[in-house]
Design a protein around this motif. Structure first.
Motif, PDB file in Angstrom:
ATOM      1  N   ALA A  38       0.825  -1.208   0.000  1.00 28.20           N
ATOM      2  CA  ALA A  38       0.000   0.000   0.000  1.00 28.20           C
ATOM      3  C   ALA A  38       0.859   1.258   0.000  1.00 28.20           C
ATOM      4  O   ALA A  38       0.530   2.238  -0.665  1.00 28.20           O
ATOM      5  N   ILE A  41       2.397   1.678  -3.523  1.00 30.37           N
ATOM      6  CA  ILE A  41       1.455   2.097  -4.555  1.00 30.37           C
ATOM      7  C   ILE A  41       0.907   3.479  -4.243  1.00 30.37           C
ATOM      8  O   ILE A  41       0.970   4.375  -5.053  1.00 30.37           O
ATOM      9  N   ILE A  43      -2.522   5.738  -2.599  1.00 29.30           N
ATOM     10  CA  ILE A  43      -3.909   5.925  -3.037  1.00 29.30           C
ATOM     11  C   ILE A  43      -3.991   6.856  -4.246  1.00 29.30           C
ATOM     12  O   ILE A  43      -4.847   6.682  -5.110  1.00 29.30           O
ATOM     13  N   GLU A  44      -3.067   7.821  -4.333  1.00 29.98           N
ATOM     14  CA  GLU A  44      -3.062   8.722  -5.484  1.00 29.98           C
ATOM     15  C   GLU A  44      -2.771   7.947  -6.766  1.00 29.98           C
ATOM     16  O   GLU A  44      -3.350   8.208  -7.817  1.00 29.98           O
ATOM     17  N   ASP A  45      -1.843   6.984  -6.658  1.00 26.38           N
ATOM     18  CA  ASP A  45      -1.511   6.156  -7.820  1.00 26.38           C
ATOM     19  C   ASP A  45      -2.715   5.328  -8.261  1.00 26.38           C
ATOM     20  O   ASP A  45      -2.956   5.156  -9.459  1.00 26.38           O
ATOM     21  N   VAL A  46      -3.453   4.820  -7.296  1.00 29.33           N
ATOM     22  CA  VAL A  46      -4.642   4.028  -7.623  1.00 29.33           C
ATOM     23  C   VAL A  46      -5.679   4.915  -8.295  1.00 29.33           C
ATOM     24  O   VAL A  46      -6.280   4.530  -9.309  1.00 29.33           O
ATOM     25  N   ASP A  47      -5.891   6.127  -7.754  1.00 26.98           N
ATOM     26  CA  ASP A  47      -6.847   7.052  -8.372  1.00 26.98           C
ATOM     27  C   ASP A  47      -6.432   7.403  -9.793  1.00 26.98           C
ATOM     28  O   ASP A  47      -7.257   7.414 -10.707  1.00 26.98           O
ATOM     29  N   LEU A  49      -4.519   5.619 -11.788  1.00 29.47           N
ATOM     30  CA  LEU A  49      -4.670   4.416 -12.598  1.00 29.47           C
ATOM     31  C   LEU A  49      -6.118   4.223 -13.031  1.00 29.47           C
ATOM     32  O   LEU A  49      -6.400   3.942 -14.199  1.00 29.47           O
ATOM     33  N   MET A  50      -7.042   4.397 -12.098  1.00 31.30           N
ATOM     34  CA  MET A  50      -8.457   4.226 -12.422  1.00 31.30           C
ATOM     35  C   MET A  50      -8.928   5.304 -13.398  1.00 31.30           C
ATOM     36  O   MET A  50      -9.712   5.020 -14.308  1.00 31.30           O
TER      37      MET A  50
END
Length: 147
Positions: A38, A41, A43-47, A49-50
């Motif tokens: 976590a 990665i 959370i900004e990277d996940v956002d 990516l999405m």
């Protein structure tokens, strides 16, 4: 016999304690791995990516829609024209159905005087007598569309 029972209970509880310790270590190790992943990665990277995935899917949909349109620009016009023709025909049918039946002999007295027999007939709206079809040409080919 009490000693054997006590030893058996002790062995069972020690085995249970060892399993509990192993379970705790496994859960702790899994938590540490998940925490490390976590933080790698974020959370900004996940956002991001999405968002990128949604943009790519939207672009794919636009390309699919673009490829789905026919090359013949008249195709869309023909469909619109057919829809308009159907609507106009429906209006004509409604008007014809609302018109009262009329006597053929009263509407064409000149043709009756020329005829030897004067049989009186009643004209009904043609919609009641005929199946309705719309005929048009498509690439020099006659096409019939039933209404």
């Amino acid at each position: 016999s009490n000693i054997l029972t006590t030893l058996h209970i002790l062995i069972t509880r020690l085995e249970s304690a060892v399993q509990n310790a192993e379970t705790f270590e496994a859960i702790n190790a899994g938590t540490n791995v998940m925490t490390n992943i976590a933080t790698m990665i974020g959370i900004e990277d996940v956002d991001d990516l999405m968002d990128n995935l949604n943009e790519a899917m939207d672009l794919t949909d636009e390309v699919s829609d673009g490829l789905a349109h026919p090359l013949d620009p008249l195709t869309l016009d023909r469909d619109e024209l057919l829809a308009e023709l159907h609507a106009m025909h429906a209006e004509d049918v409604e008007i014809e159905l609302l018109r009262e039946p009329r006597s053929a002999s009263s509407s064409s007295r000149d043709s009756q005087s020329k005829s030897a027999s004067s049989v009186q007939t009643t004209e009904f709206p043609s919609i009641l007598l005929n199946h309705i079809s719309i005929v048009y040409e498509d690439n020099n080919e006659r096409v019939t569309s039933d209404v």
